[in-house]
Design a protein around this motif. Structure first.
Motif, PDB file in Angstrom:
ATOM      1  N   TRP A 125       0.807  -1.338   0.133  1.00 39.20           N
ATOM      2  CA  TRP A 125       0.284  -0.665   0.353  1.00 39.20           C
ATOM      3  C   TRP A 125       0.625   1.144  -0.184  1.00 39.20           C
ATOM      4  CZ3 TRP A 125      -3.431  -3.060   4.355  1.00 39.20           C
ATOM      5  CH2 TRP A 125      -3.504  -3.466   4.138  1.00 39.20           C
ATOM      6  N   ARG A 128       0.914   5.259   1.805  1.00 42.01           N
ATOM      7  CA  ARG A 128      -0.256   5.360   3.940  1.00 42.01           C
ATOM      8  C   ARG A 128       0.498   5.002   4.575  1.00 42.01           C
ATOM      9  NH1 ARG A 128      -4.531   3.989   1.368  1.00 42.01           N
ATOM     10  NH2 ARG A 128      -5.371   5.157   3.028  1.00 42.01           N
ATOM     11  N   GLU A 131      -0.803   6.339   7.502  1.00 45.56           N
ATOM     12  CA  GLU A 131      -1.876   4.951   7.987  1.00 45.56           C
ATOM     13  C   GLU A 131      -1.418   3.695   9.182  1.00 45.56           C
ATOM     14  OE1 GLU A 131      -2.052   6.236   4.883  1.00 45.56           O
ATOM     15  OE2 GLU A 131      -4.154   7.174   4.741  1.00 45.56           O
ATOM     16  N   LEU A 159      -7.471   1.185   3.971  1.00 52.30           N
ATOM     17  CA  LEU A 159      -6.411   0.337   3.579  1.00 52.30           C
ATOM     18  C   LEU A 159      -6.684  -0.371   2.048  1.00 52.30           C
ATOM     19  CD1 LEU A 159      -4.257  -0.532   6.405  1.00 52.30           C
ATOM     20  CD2 LEU A 159      -3.760   1.397   4.857  1.00 52.30           C
TER      21      LEU A 159
END
Length: 454
Positions: A125, A128, A131, A159
């Protein structure tokens, strides 16, 4: 120069080439051209499932392909392809006799994300970081707070891209058929909700259900349980289920990617190759979500083409109803791959094992759709995986033991289910024997399916 030397890349068989795709199914041009240059009568095309990085994939290809040269007949000249696509494996999911000492997460990490897994998540991901850092912080601290679980659930949904789906559209048929990745977990191409219940129902209930699943699979992953662990141990005990929710979010993303890479990436590449080399015989092999990759590649096989000579699905992580013309619970719908077995000029062999905890326990739990009357708990056959109990609802599909398949052979066409539990049986929680696939017996099964033997 020997074939093995020419292959390069640390692979001990040859000629060999890797075929690399991005998350959108676009092939790397250099790797696509390299596959086109392989000289062979029979091309083995193996798509990995979840893996931590490209080197892990290459080592898996090397290990799985090693027995093949001594198993085929004298008129068969093999070419070897490894299909590499963006996936992830948590480092607490060992491949038996494969992972080097020290490569796995240490038991002391508990629910915390070890550095290797956190790095892999960052690559899976990209962009990100904030997060993921917060997710890692919550998993490490395990606060006894309902608000913390609510925050964690929201982060995981973001996500996984679930928040991009309008909840009012979850049962809209146009959502379910708008793309490969949106096909429902039951394999239906109509009307099924697009998002599993684990991303839509109360996060505490989900984490409790996933924690119960971990217990059923042999204990919480990664040493998550403290001494005296029990489901009645308060909110703190449910963070092992929260870590499993994060893992399932990666599976959700990989499942969508696998369909895209198969239909829009691998399938067209192989169709183009076959058009240029009509005598080439292609044999598809896929593990876990890689089985979904190669199966969805059949959608790109032109009508009447006969270049795919076999497909062997190792612990396939997709619906056992995928090839069905009609779903048992909905006669108006068929599986997402209905009839695709007829694109293969040979058998589609679905290998399954009762020792695969990932598919026996977590696949049906994570695949159950929002709004299903059965609720989140309970493991009904509606949501089963093909790698757990083989092909379902396809008339005339034989069910064989591995010994029977190797001694008497497999049918020359159509679907066949083979119980490989005699060899696919090792591995600890949470995935069990899901990755226990490096066995000569499975290589012999591929050879038998492709009619390449001596």
């Amino acid at each position: 120069m020997s074939d093995a030397t020419a292959a390069g890349g640390g692979i001990g068989v040859g000629p060999y080439a890797e075929l690399t795709f991005d998350a959108d199914g676009d092939a790397d041009p250099g790797t696509r051209d390299a596959v086109g240059l392989l000289e062979a009568t029979d091309l083995l095309v193996f798509a990995h499932g979840w893996n931590s990085d490209r080197s892990t994939s290459t080592r898996l290809f090397d290990r799985f392909y090693a027995p093949f040269p001594r198993l085929v007949g004298p008129g068969v000249r093999l070419g070897f392809v490894g299909v590499v696509w963006p996936s992830i494996r948590f480092s607490d999911e060992p491949i038996p006799d494969f992972d080097p000492h020290g490569a796995l997460a240490e038991p002391g990490h508990g629910t915390a994300l070890d550095p290797a897994t956190l790095r892999a998540l960052g690559e899976f991901w990209p962009g990100r970081v904030a997060e993921l850092d917060r997710v890692a912080e919550l998993l490490e601290d395990r606060p006894e707070s309902q608000a913390a679980f609510t925050e964690f659930g929201a982060l995981v949904r973001e996500l996984a891209g679930v928040d991009a789906v309008d909840p009012t559209d979850l049962t809209d048929p146009t959502v379910a058929v708008s793309g490969v990745g949106a096909v429902g977990a039951a394999g239906a191409a109509t009307g099924a909700p697009a998002v599993p219940a684990i991303f839509t129902e109360d996060v505490l209930e989900v984490c409790r259900a996933l924690t119960e699943g971990l217990v059923e699979a042999g204990g919480p992953a990664g040493g998550a349980a403290e001494p005296g662990f029990s489901l009645g141990g308060g909110l703190r005990s449910l963070w092992s289920g929260a870590k499993e929710l994060l893992r399932q979010a990666t599976y959700y993303q990989m499942k969508k990617r696998a369909g895209v890479v198969g239909e829009h990436g691998l399938g067209p590449v192989l169709a183009e190759l076959a058009a240029r080399r009509p005598a080439l015989r292609i044999h598809l092999i896929g593990h876990s979500f890689g089985a979904r990759v190669v199966s969805f590649s059949l959608r790109a096989v032109p009508d009447g083409a006969r270049y795919v000579k076999s497909a062997t699905l190792l612990q396939g992580a997709f619906s056992h109803y995928s090839f069905a013309d009609r779903l048992p619970h909905d006669n108006s719908s068929g599986g997402a791959l209905r009839g695709m077995q007829r694109k293969v000029d040979g058998p589609v062999v679905a290998c399954h094992s009762p020792y695969d905890s990932a598919l026996k326990v977590f696949y049906p739990l994570a695949s159950r759709m929002a709004g299903d009357s059965a609720g989140l708990l309970g493991f009904g056959e509606r949501w089963g995986a093909i790698g757990h109990d083989g092909v379902q609802a396809v008339s005339g599909t034989p069910r064989l033991t591995l010994d029977a398949a190797l001694s008497a052979g497999v049918p020359q066409a159509g679907c066949v289910s083979v119980d490989t539990g005699s060899v696919v049986r090792r591995g600890g929680p949470p995935s069990g024997a899901h990755s226990d696939i490096c066995h000569e017996e499975l290589a012999r099964l591929v050879v038998a399916a492709g009619r390449m033997g001596r």
